[in-house]
Design an enzyme around this catalytic site. Structure first.
Site, PDB file in Angstrom:
ATOM      1  N   ASP A  37     -37.129  92.624  57.459  1.00 52.92           N
ATOM      2  CA  ASP A  37     -36.509  91.855  58.545  1.00 52.92           C
ATOM      3  C   ASP A  37     -37.195  92.240  59.852  1.00 52.92           C
ATOM      4  OD1 ASP A  37     -35.414  94.330  59.292  1.00 52.92           O
ATOM      5  OD2 ASP A  37     -33.443  93.869  58.501  1.00 52.92           O
TER       6      ASP A  37
ATOM      7  N   ASP B 154     -20.328  96.485  57.083  1.00 54.30           N
ATOM      8  CA  ASP B 154     -19.754  95.158  56.836  1.00 54.30           C
ATOM      9  C   ASP B 154     -20.266  94.548  55.537  1.00 54.30           C
ATOM     10  OD1 ASP B 154     -22.368  94.683  57.562  1.00 54.30           O
ATOM     11  OD2 ASP B 154     -21.905  93.216  59.135  1.00 54.30           O
TER      12      ASP B 154
ATOM     13  N   HIS C 107     -23.534  94.210  54.719  1.00 57.39           N
ATOM     14  CA  HIS C 107     -24.808  93.493  54.837  1.00 57.39           C
ATOM     15  C   HIS C 107     -25.961  94.330  54.285  1.00 57.39           C
ATOM     16  CE1 HIS C 107     -25.725  95.763  58.658  1.00 57.39           C
ATOM     17  NE2 HIS C 107     -26.974  95.561  58.250  1.00 57.39           N
TER      18      HIS C 107
END
Length: 242
Positions: A66, A129, A131
């Site tokens: 990413d 969370d 992810h």
């Protein structure tokens, strides 16, 4: 899935380093997508000690999965900047071995990886969370390949304070990430997790239903997933007797 439970963060880092070095020590081209962030800091120290100045690791190629560009600043984005600081620079990784994902080339990223022989390993962390990589809840779908994600709404504050040191002037309009389908195409996955703050997320990922509400839950479907976690991180799992 293989779950390795370590005593603490230091042992988790050593075990993760041993796994990563195992892939790096193969006598052929090895394609590795690796994570930045806080979780792998000590792991990279161990790996750097092992590979620094060793020319026989020149067959290892590294991919960022990413990237958040700095608004108004050309050159490296957040992820590559951090990977350089954590690993590439101290380990002396050759620039030709760093295969950057950017906003400019993300549309061909999956094709390039395929032409390079595919990813042998993705080593990643887990967000509280649920992810993984840049696949936050509500941003990507399980069928997505490498994609551009707009930075809007509450995500602006998340990115600015989590990745940009609180400087709103550096916030870009979007970031890029390998989508779930891209990650699941890798031959092997390693998930490293530490701390009680990740315990509920890890429980959802490994014991909950596969749901886009918890993006990393899809990883439980991969045929070669290894989870390396300390005792605090596995404290909520049913399969743990801790």
């Amino acid at each position: 899935m293989k779950l390795i439970v370590t005593e603490d963060y230091a042992e988790m880092s050593r075990v993760a380093a041993q796994h990563l070095l195992g892939y790096m020590s193969q006598s052929r081209r090895v394609n590795l997508a690796i994570t930045a962030g806080n979780t792998p800091k000590l792991m990279y120290q161990y790996v750097t000690e092992a590979v620094q100045g060793k020319p026989w690791y020149s067959h290892c190629f590294f991919y960022n999965f990413d990237e958040i560009p700095f608004s108004g600043k050309p050159g490296d984005g957040v992820t590559i900047t951090n990977l350089r600081k954590l690993f590439f620079t101290p380990a002396g990784i050759n620039e030709d071995n760093i295969q950057q994902l950017t906003l400019d080339n993300y549309r061909d990223h999956d094709g390039k990886i395929a032409r390079d022989g595919g990813l042998d390993l993705v080593l990643m962390g887990l967000g509280a969370d649920g992810h993984f990589c840049g696949n936050l809840p509500g941003t990507t779908h399980f069928h997505d390949l490498t994609t551009e994600v707009p930075i809007v709404g509450k995500m602006v504050d998340l990115v600015v304070h989590g990745e940009l040191g609180g400087d709103y002037s550096l916030a870009p309009d979007s970031y890029v990430t390998m989508g779930p389908k891209s990650i699941m195409a890798a031959k092997n996955l390693i998930l490293i997790v530490n701390g009680e703050g990740k315990a509920q997320a890890l429980k959802q990922v490994l014991e909950g239903p596969v749901s886009e509400a918890v993006p990393a839950s899809v990883l439980q479907l991969h045929p070669s997933l290894t989870v390396i976690a300390d005792k605090a991180a596995v404290s909520a799992l049913r399969l743990s007797d801790l």
